[in-house]
Every structure is written in structure tokens, then in C-alpha cells.
Design a protein around this motif. Structure first.
Motif, PDB file in Angstrom:
ATOM      1  N   VAL A 101      30.379   5.989 -18.509  1.00  0.00           N
ATOM      2  CA  VAL A 101      28.447   5.674 -19.160  1.00  0.00           C
ATOM      3  C   VAL A 101      28.503   4.911 -20.248  1.00  0.00           C
ATOM      4  O   VAL A 101      29.906   4.394 -21.164  1.00  0.00           O
ATOM      5  N   PRO A 102      27.740   4.090 -20.871  1.00  0.00           N
ATOM      6  CA  PRO A 102      28.030   3.484 -21.591  1.00  0.00           C
ATOM      7  C   PRO A 102      27.804   3.566 -22.836  1.00  0.00           C
ATOM      8  O   PRO A 102      27.835   5.469 -22.981  1.00  0.00           O
ATOM      9  N   GLY A 103      28.551   2.856 -23.550  1.00  0.00           N
ATOM     10  CA  GLY A 103      28.583   3.321 -25.007  1.00  0.00           C
ATOM     11  C   GLY A 103      30.398   3.721 -24.919  1.00  0.00           C
ATOM     12  O   GLY A 103      30.935   3.572 -25.810  1.00  0.00           O
ATOM     13  N   THR A 104      31.298   3.481 -24.374  1.00  0.00           N
ATOM     14  CA  THR A 104      32.511   4.167 -24.378  1.00  0.00           C
ATOM     15  C   THR A 104      33.680   2.593 -24.179  1.00  0.00           C
ATOM     16  O   THR A 104      34.803   2.460 -23.815  1.00  0.00           O
ATOM     17  N   ALA A 105      32.776   1.193 -24.950  1.00  0.00           N
ATOM     18  CA  ALA A 105      33.831   0.499 -24.878  1.00  0.00           C
ATOM     19  C   ALA A 105      34.288   0.098 -23.590  1.00  0.00           C
ATOM     20  O   ALA A 105      35.821  -1.106 -24.128  1.00  0.00           O
ATOM     21  N   LYS A 106      33.890  -0.384 -22.222  1.00  0.00           N
ATOM     22  CA  LYS A 106      33.897  -1.085 -21.783  1.00  0.00           C
ATOM     23  C   LYS A 106      34.718  -2.633 -22.153  1.00  0.00           C
ATOM     24  O   LYS A 106      35.342  -3.120 -21.885  1.00  0.00           O
ATOM     25  N   THR A 107      32.731  -3.046 -21.966  1.00  0.00           N
ATOM     26  CA  THR A 107      32.783  -4.488 -22.786  1.00  0.00           C
ATOM     27  C   THR A 107      34.839  -4.750 -23.677  1.00  0.00           C
ATOM     28  O   THR A 107      34.704  -5.822 -23.483  1.00  0.00           O
ATOM     29  N   TRP A 108      34.679  -4.041 -24.321  1.00  0.00           N
ATOM     30  CA  TRP A 108      35.468  -4.667 -26.039  1.00  0.00           C
ATOM     31  C   TRP A 108      36.958  -4.483 -24.955  1.00  0.00           C
ATOM     32  O   TRP A 108      37.354  -4.909 -25.642  1.00  0.00           O
ATOM     33  N   VAL A 109      37.228  -3.324 -24.078  1.00  0.00           N
ATOM     34  CA  VAL A 109      38.679  -3.635 -23.796  1.00  0.00           C
ATOM     35  C   VAL A 109      38.671  -4.558 -22.419  1.00  0.00           C
ATOM     36  O   VAL A 109      39.699  -5.523 -23.032  1.00  0.00           O
ATOM     37  N   SER A 110      37.612  -4.994 -21.864  1.00  0.00           N
ATOM     38  CA  SER A 110      38.015  -6.169 -20.934  1.00  0.00           C
ATOM     39  C   SER A 110      37.886  -7.206 -21.458  1.00  0.00           C
ATOM     40  O   SER A 110      39.353  -8.059 -21.464  1.00  0.00           O
ATOM     41  N   GLU A 111      37.612  -7.589 -22.704  1.00  0.00           N
ATOM     42  CA  GLU A 111      37.537  -8.972 -24.021  1.00  0.00           C
ATOM     43  C   GLU A 111      39.255  -8.902 -24.697  1.00  0.00           C
ATOM     44  O   GLU A 111      40.064  -9.733 -23.929  1.00  0.00           O
ATOM     45  N   HIS A 112      39.567  -7.500 -25.241  1.00  0.00           N
ATOM     46  CA  HIS A 112      40.683  -7.439 -25.407  1.00  0.00           C
ATOM     47  C   HIS A 112      41.915  -7.790 -24.116  1.00  0.00           C
ATOM     48  O   HIS A 112      42.639  -8.374 -25.134  1.00  0.00           O
ATOM     49  N   VAL A 238      38.648   5.103 -16.047  1.00  0.00           N
ATOM     50  CA  VAL A 238      37.856   5.450 -15.934  1.00  0.00           C
ATOM     51  C   VAL A 238      38.109   5.615 -16.972  1.00  0.00           C
ATOM     52  O   VAL A 238      38.862   6.487 -18.104  1.00  0.00           O
ATOM     53  N   LEU A 239      36.485   5.034 -18.114  1.00  0.00           N
ATOM     54  CA  LEU A 239      36.859   5.629 -19.661  1.00  0.00           C
ATOM     55  C   LEU A 239      35.738   6.377 -20.128  1.00  0.00           C
ATOM     56  O   LEU A 239      35.054   6.035 -19.595  1.00  0.00           O
ATOM     57  N   PRO A 240      36.999   7.820 -20.994  1.00  0.00           N
ATOM     58  CA  PRO A 240      36.146   8.588 -21.142  1.00  0.00           C
ATOM     59  C   PRO A 240      35.308   8.301 -22.662  1.00  0.00           C
ATOM     60  O   PRO A 240      35.464   7.343 -23.374  1.00  0.00           O
ATOM     61  N   LEU A 241      34.345   9.415 -22.771  1.00  0.00           N
ATOM     62  CA  LEU A 241      33.642   9.588 -24.414  1.00  0.00           C
ATOM     63  C   LEU A 241      35.091   9.885 -25.292  1.00  0.00           C
ATOM     64  O   LEU A 241      35.762  10.659 -25.010  1.00  0.00           O
ATOM     65  N   PRO A 242      34.996   9.044 -26.240  1.00  0.00           N
ATOM     66  CA  PRO A 242      35.831  10.009 -27.217  1.00  0.00           C
ATOM     67  C   PRO A 242      36.460  11.617 -27.294  1.00  0.00           C
ATOM     68  O   PRO A 242      34.811  12.018 -27.184  1.00  0.00           O
ATOM     69  N   ALA A 243      37.132  11.699 -27.014  1.00  0.00           N
ATOM     70  CA  ALA A 243      37.753  12.818 -26.534  1.00  0.00           C
ATOM     71  C   ALA A 243      36.981  14.131 -28.290  1.00  0.00           C
ATOM     72  O   ALA A 243      37.228  14.957 -27.971  1.00  0.00           O
ATOM     73  N   GLU A 248      35.338   9.746 -32.882  1.00  0.00           N
ATOM     74  CA  GLU A 248      34.737   8.543 -32.825  1.00  0.00           C
ATOM     75  C   GLU A 248      34.311   8.104 -34.707  1.00  0.00           C
ATOM     76  O   GLU A 248      33.883   7.364 -34.069  1.00  0.00           O
ATOM     77  N   VAL A 249      34.376   9.597 -34.564  1.00  0.00           N
ATOM     78  CA  VAL A 249      34.598   8.559 -36.547  1.00  0.00           C
ATOM     79  C   VAL A 249      35.154   7.628 -37.149  1.00  0.00           C
ATOM     80  O   VAL A 249      35.154   6.235 -37.616  1.00  0.00           O
ATOM     81  N   ASP A 250      36.454   7.977 -36.466  1.00  0.00           N
ATOM     82  CA  ASP A 250      37.342   6.025 -36.662  1.00  0.00           C
ATOM     83  C   ASP A 250      37.071   5.377 -36.029  1.00  0.00           C
ATOM     84  O   ASP A 250      37.095   4.501 -36.644  1.00  0.00           O
ATOM     85  N   ILE A 251      36.701   5.662 -34.974  1.00  0.00           N
ATOM     86  CA  ILE A 251      36.625   4.376 -34.246  1.00  0.00           C
ATOM     87  C   ILE A 251      35.401   3.802 -34.516  1.00  0.00           C
ATOM     88  O   ILE A 251      34.791   2.563 -34.772  1.00  0.00           O
ATOM     89  N   LEU A 304      22.923   7.886 -26.227  1.00  0.00           N
ATOM     90  CA  LEU A 304      23.523   8.321 -28.190  1.00  0.00           C
ATOM     91  C   LEU A 304      25.019   7.973 -28.065  1.00  0.00           C
ATOM     92  O   LEU A 304      25.518   9.073 -28.494  1.00  0.00           O
ATOM     93  N   SER A 305      25.612   6.932 -27.317  1.00  0.00           N
ATOM     94  CA  SER A 305      26.815   5.941 -27.065  1.00  0.00           C
ATOM     95  C   SER A 305      27.682   6.407 -28.598  1.00  0.00           C
ATOM     96  O   SER A 305      26.905   6.270 -29.573  1.00  0.00           O
ATOM     97  N   THR A 306      28.651   5.873 -28.780  1.00  0.00           N
ATOM     98  CA  THR A 306      29.490   5.668 -29.644  1.00  0.00           C
ATOM     99  C   THR A 306      28.429   4.327 -30.066  1.00  0.00           C
ATOM    100  O   THR A 306      28.529   3.907 -31.118  1.00  0.00           O
ATOM    101  N   ALA A 307      28.311   2.962 -29.141  1.00  0.00           N
ATOM    102  CA  ALA A 307      27.820   2.016 -29.912  1.00  0.00           C
ATOM    103  C   ALA A 307      26.954   2.302 -30.267  1.00  0.00           C
ATOM    104  O   ALA A 307      26.949   1.027 -31.142  1.00  0.00           O
TER     105      ALA A 307
END
Length: 378
Positions: A101-112, A238-243, A248-251, A304-307
Motif C-alpha cells: 500500500v502507499p507509504g510502505t517504503a517501496k521506492t526507498w527500498v528500491s533505491e537502496h 509484499v512490504l507490510p505496514l509497520p507492525a 512506526e515511531v522509529d521509522i 494515512l501512510s507512514t510517508a
């Protein structure tokens, strides 16, 4: 007369200085020291043309401490197995699809991943409804094409073609936003590892080391489903939402701290309490129930994603820095939360008002937050 090597050294210094001044440096520049330390300590087998071994790539993403004491900061907070499967996929001949889902760091993980594997995360195709086939395959220098006809000199390789020729990792962001007929351009590339150039009667064959990372979600509007033929060419992770709220606070804290340093904003620890409140609000509205499980709440139309939480907190820190005392407070994040929650002016505003009155108003220690939200919601 320029001394031998001086020109190359000057160019390298200029590139380094430019990267350090960039508003958002590419991963391979922002974390260059960590990548260098990992490469020096990495004594495990590396697939051909990889800068690091799969173990080192996973360590780069998940964090750890090297034998020489170098601390590798985590780039992704989530299940270790998810990262291990993603890295292992890239070491095979199957492409990788990061789904979530949007905001699960897909682009971030892809880049790294691309930065750690190939040392270059810039071989990128950004998917939109208007992405043409040429963006994935190749284009033409039309002045040369008209003057001399089709030739190698007139051909302009796209990011995927360049990655194939150099044995590197290409990235396709938001694959499901690309029209279906353009998506299917990837089928031959991923199955045959070749890219035909019929105008020249040639083809480009992928050399060892080439692979492709795509990201996609099926929650946003404007999504084009992948054909079964194309989906089979990918290994889907599949990248899940923070468990947990703590994750999520840490991220949010880590990303806001990184963004804040580049913008000379206050450090995150000054606003940890407000970050926790933003995360709590987002998770409760997203899940449809309060943290203690006692009260059901209505969910708004947005994700209401983490992003989005990172964006709200970063905006709040900017307010605190430029119009406050540098400490993040409830009033600094209230407007950002309202903007994230109320996407539909009619329905979402009712959801937000009900949540404020039934949950926030009654919560111990949240009176200042309730007043700030009421003020911007009026």
C-alpha cells in the motif's frame, strides 16, 4: 598544461561537492561511507558485477555493526526475511516486484537496493499514465535520425537498455500507473533478457549482473493491473505496514531526522512525544479502532501512510524552527494532520470531528493536542 590525473580528480571533487549540496542526495552518495566500509569488510562471494555480497546488501538495508566498529544505520525497519528474499531475488534471473500500500517504503527500498548492488540508483523509469514505450526501450536523436537515418549514433538508450548493457540494476517506479500496453514492453526484456532494435536489425542482450526492480500498489486510483504474463516474470515481495507503533515511531523519527539535517531543522528528540501522537492518530484512523481496542472509529478516505506521517512531522518541525522556539509542539503538527486526514471535504471532515470529540478529547495528556486540532479545524 594540466598534470596527468588532475582533470579526473577535479571532476570527481566537483561531483562530490555537488552531491553534498543536493537537497536529496542519491542513496549511493548520502551513504557513501557506509557502502565503502561494507565493501572493505565484505569477504563473502559476490554475484558478477555486484558491489557487495547479498549478505552485505541486507546488512546495509537492515543495519548492523561491522567488525571494525563501523555502525551501519538501518534503512528499512521491518521483517528481516522480506529483505533477504528481495536481495536473493536480485541474485537470480528473476526481476523483483515490491508490492504494498502507499507509504510502505517501496521506492526507498528500491533505491537502496540498487545503490548497494550496482552503486547507482539513477537508472530509473518513473511510471505515470503518460509514460511512453520509449521510456522503457529507447528513443532517438531526431536531428541525427532525419539527417542520416536510423543508426547507433542516433539511438538514445533508456535506463533499462543502459542497465542491460552495463550489467546493472534498473528501477521502474509505480509500474501499475503505466498503461498496460507499455507495461508489456518489459515481457521480452525479462523473459529473453534481450531488447530488440528492429530499426537497426539488432538487439541488445543483457550482460550478467542486470536485473530490474519494480514497485507497485493496487490501492490508488489510476492503477492498471499487470497482465498475468508480466506478473509471472517477477518475484513479488509484499512490504507490510509497520507492525507496531514503536516501529512506526522509529521509522518516522529516523527519516525526519535525516530530512531535518539537510534543512537545518531542530533534532527529532525534541519532538518525540509529538511524533508518537501523530503515529497514534494515523494508526487508529487507519485501523478503525483505538490502540487499546475499546473504541471503534471511522476511517477517512486517505491512506494515512507512514510517508504522510513523515511529511506532517517535517512540516511541523519547519514551523517550530521558523515561527516557534525550535521545539515541536501540538500546534505545529495539527494543520498537517488535518490536511492528511481530510481529503474529502464533506465525509472526511465528519470522520475527523467525530474522532476528535470521542477519542482525542477524552485522552489523558492530550488536551493541548485537542485544542490545537480544534483551532485549525474550525
Amino acid at each position: 598544461m594540466t598534470a596527468p590525473g588532475t582533470e579526473a580528480a577535479t571532476e570527481a571533487a566537483t561531483e562530490s561537492a555537488t552531491a553534498s549540496q543536493a537537497l536529496r542526495p542519491h542513496a549511493e552518495h548520502a551513504f557513501a561511507e557506509e557502502l565503502k566500509a561494507l565493501a572493505a569488510a565484505d569477504d563473502r562471494p559476490r554475484p558478477e558485477r555486484w558491489k557487495l555480497s547479498p549478505w552485505a546488501v541486507a546488512t546495509y538495508l537492515l543495519g548492523g555493526t561491522l567488525p571494525d566498529g563501523t555502525v551501519i544505520t538501518p534503512k528499512y525497519v521491518g521483517p528481516r526475511r522480506v529483505v533477504e528474499v528481495a536481495v536473493t531475488t536480485l541474485a537470480t534471473d528473476r526481476a523483483l516486484l515490491l508490492l504494498g500500500v502507499p507509504g510502505t517504503a517501496k521506492t526507498w527500498v528500491s533505491e537502496h537496493l540498487a545503490a548497494a548492488v550496482s552503486g547507482d540508483s539513477t537508472l530509473l523509469v518513473q511510471g505515470t499514465a503518460g509514460t511512453p514505450e520509449e521510456a522503457i526501450r529507447y528513443g532517438w536523436d531526431y536531428a541525427r535520425l532525419l539527417a542520416h537515418g536510423p543508426s547507433r549514433e542516433a539511438l538514445v538508450p533508456g535506463p533499462v537498455m543502459r542497465a542491460m548493457a552495463q550489467g546493472m540494476t534498473a528501477r521502474v517506479e509505480e509500474l501499475t500507473r503505466i498503461p498496460a500496453d507499455v507495461q508489456d514492453t518489459l515481457i521480452t526484456i525479462l523473459s529473453e533478457k534481450t531488447l530488440p532494435v528492429p530499426e537497426l536489425g539488432e538487439e541488445v542482450q543483457a550482460v550478467r549482473g542486470f536485473n530490474l526492480i519494480a514497485t507497485a500498489n493496487d490501492r490508488d486510483r489510476g492503477v492498471n493491473d499487470l497482465s498475468s504474463a508480466l506478473r509471472r516474470r517477477f518475484n513479488t515481495v509484499v512490504l507490510p505496514l509497520p507492525a507496531t507503533p514503536e516501529d512506526e515511531v522509529d521509522i518516522v523519527s529516523r527519516r525526519v531526522d535525516q530530512i531535518g539535517r539537510s534543512l537545518d531543522l531542530p533534532s527529532v528528540p525534541d519532538g518525540t512525544d509529538e511524533i508518537r501522537r501523530v503515529v497514534t492518530v494515523f494508526r487508529e484512523l487507519r485501523d478503525g479502532v483505538t490502540t487499546d481496542g475499546r473504541t471503534k472509529v471511522k476511517s477517512p478516505s486517505g491512506t494515512l501512510s507512514t510517508a504522510e506521517a513523515i511529511s506532517v512531522v517535517t512540516g511541523g518541525l519547519a514551523l517550530a524552527a521558523h515561527f516557534g522556539d525550535g521545539v515541536l509542539r501540538a500546534g505545529d503538527v495539527a494543520a498537517g494532520i488535518l490536511g492528511a486526514v481530510v481529503r474529502d471535504p464533506a465525509a472526511d471532515r465528519l470522520v475527523w470531528q467525530e474522532y476528535l470529540e470521542t477519542v482525542v478529547r477524552e485522552r489523558d495528556g492530550w488536551k493541548d493536542f485537542y485544542r490545537a486540532c480544534r483551532e485549525v479545524s474550525a
